[in-house]
Design a protein around this motif. Structure first.
Motif, PDB file in Angstrom:
ATOM      1  N   LEU A   1       0.754  -1.234  -0.079  1.00  0.00           N
ATOM      2  CA  LEU A   1       0.207  -0.037  -0.075  1.00  0.00           C
ATOM      3  C   LEU A   1       0.949   1.299   0.084  1.00  0.00           C
ATOM      4  O   LEU A   1       1.807   1.494   0.785  1.00  0.00           O
ATOM      5  N   VAL A   2       0.413   2.294  -1.046  1.00  0.00           N
ATOM      6  CA  VAL A   2       1.072   3.586  -0.859  1.00  0.00           C
ATOM      7  C   VAL A   2      -0.131   4.555  -0.710  1.00  0.00           C
ATOM      8  O   VAL A   2      -1.103   4.477  -1.211  1.00  0.00           O
ATOM      9  N   ILE A   3       0.133   5.413   0.366  1.00  0.00           N
ATOM     10  CA  ILE A   3      -0.876   6.576   0.439  1.00  0.00           C
ATOM     11  C   ILE A   3      -0.339   7.789  -0.180  1.00  0.00           C
ATOM     12  O   ILE A   3       0.933   8.207   0.143  1.00  0.00           O
TER      13      ILE A   3
ATOM     14  N   ASP B   1      -0.549  12.831   0.878  1.00  0.00           N
ATOM     15  CA  ASP B   1      -0.962  12.426   2.290  1.00  0.00           C
ATOM     16  C   ASP B   1      -0.600  14.048   3.050  1.00  0.00           C
ATOM     17  O   ASP B   1       0.276  14.766   2.618  1.00  0.00           O
TER      18      ASP B   1
ATOM     19  N   LYS C   1      -5.092   4.290   9.032  1.00  0.00           N
ATOM     20  CA  LYS C   1      -4.443   3.177   8.146  1.00  0.00           C
ATOM     21  C   LYS C   1      -4.615   1.841   8.918  1.00  0.00           C
ATOM     22  O   LYS C   1      -4.599   0.762   8.409  1.00  0.00           O
TER      23      LYS C   1
ATOM     24  N   LYS D   1      -6.321  -1.855   7.484  1.00  0.00           N
ATOM     25  CA  LYS D   1      -5.512  -2.982   7.679  1.00  0.00           C
ATOM     26  C   LYS D   1      -6.262  -4.082   8.444  1.00  0.00           C
ATOM     27  O   LYS D   1      -6.335  -5.102   8.031  1.00  0.00           O
TER      28      LYS D   1
ATOM     29  N   GLN E   1       2.277  -1.639   4.460  1.00  0.00           N
ATOM     30  CA  GLN E   1       2.353  -0.204   4.109  1.00  0.00           C
ATOM     31  C   GLN E   1       3.795  -0.045   3.319  1.00  0.00           C
ATOM     32  O   GLN E   1       4.853  -0.166   4.085  1.00  0.00           O
TER      33      GLN E   1
ATOM     34  N   GLU F   1       4.396   6.444   2.243  1.00  0.00           N
ATOM     35  CA  GLU F   1       3.432   7.657   2.323  1.00  0.00           C
ATOM     36  C   GLU F   1       4.166   8.948   1.478  1.00  0.00           C
ATOM     37  O   GLU F   1       5.087   9.196   1.795  1.00  0.00           O
TER      38      GLU F   1
END
Length: 303
Positions: free
Chosen positions: A217-219, A222, A230, A234, A247, A250
């Protein structure tokens, strides 16, 4: 053998394509032979981000058999460390209605490309094409923004991806596979229930098929005031989909991204000291280590 990496998202506008272009550039800069494939059907624009407005060939030419080999579609950017791209198809009726056989031909051709790393932009959304391209790779990346709607769209994308993964774990001509393909599912629980009802032990097999499915996962975009939880995300994915989403990083909101888009250059090349560029560089370093692990695996399997 190349390591394949796909990137998907639940909705458009998450910055997925921009991130993928920067990662491809950084991996090429590290000395790897990188090919970036634009599989964003109907929204192909990777070539534009590098200032290539009219590519000589595109994926459409391969699908229409105007060229014999996918390598004829490759464009090499010598000014960007030898990065190669395969421009996408744009919006064509034939592409949207690509048959299973055409899709398999395309995936075989992608696998045969002469590269160390192949990165695939599978497009946003939950079409069968996007899901199949996403699941095809060795490493899956998913991108979201810290907004409730974006998180919901990501969850829906992952839910349908897990369903597609489970369905693919059963042979088409098996009793369970035949039964599952006759139905449309909205939740993974429905798949498990019908599989077990059809054949005892099928649910356990379906769950095992997800054991090594861990999208990273990439946010993106942000901010300090971001409302995304987060940890809650999850927990939700683990509880209802039975998978983990580690993750990867970010990326902060940064005006340098727009400056880079206007300059038709990846931000990591135009403004490497910008906060977003620094975050992407860190993500690229982690991906390089993952690629190394896949390389070690391939070496061990042939020893």
């Amino acid at each position: 053998m190349a390591v394949t990496i796909s990137m998907g998202s639940g909705k458009g506008g998450t910055g997925k394509t921009t991130l993928l272009c920067n990662l491809a550039l950084l991996l090429a800069k590290k000395g790897k032979k990188v090919c970036l494939v634009d599989l964003d059907i109907g929204g192909a624009d990777i070539h534009l981000l590098f200032g290539l407005f009219e590519p000589k060939h595109s994926l459409t030419d391969f699908l229409n058999r105007k060229v014999d080999s996918l390598t004829e579609v490759v464009h090499t950017f010598y000014s960007f460390y030898g990065l190669q791209i395969i421009p996408g198809t744009g919006s064509t009726l034939q592409t949207a209605n690509m048959s299973f056989q055409e899709k398999q031909r395309l995936l075989r051709a992608i696998s045969a490309l002469d590269a160390d790393v192949i990165l695939m932009d599978v497009g946003a959304g939950t079409s069968y094409h996007a899901l199949d391209f996403f699941m095809f790779s060795d490493i899956q990346l998913c991108v979201t923004m810290p907004e409730p709607t974006s998180i919901i769209d990501l969850y829906s994308f992952l839910q349908l991806a897990t369903i597609r993964k489970v369905l693919g774990s059963f042979l088409t001509n098996s009793e369970v596979g035949h039964m599952l393909r006759k139905h449309t599912f909205s939740t993974l629980t429905e798949v498990f229930e019908l599989a077990e009802k059809t054949q005892e032990g099928a649910k356990a097999k379906a769950q095992r098929s997800l054991h090594y499915f861990h999208p990273l996962l990439v946010i993106n975009r942000d901010t300090p005031n971001a409302r995304v939880n987060k940890t809650k995300l999850k927990q939700l994915v683990a509880k209802y989909l039975g998978i983990d989403i580690p993750q990867l990083g970010e990326i902060p909101e940064d005006a340098a991204i727009q400056d880079a888009l206007r300059a038709y250059m990846p931000v990591c090349e135009l403004s490497p000291e910008a906060p977003a560029a620094i975050a992407i560089i860190r993500i690229a370093d982690k991906i390089e280590k993952l690629i190394g692990l896949f390389g070690d695996r391939s070496h061990n399997s042939t020893s």
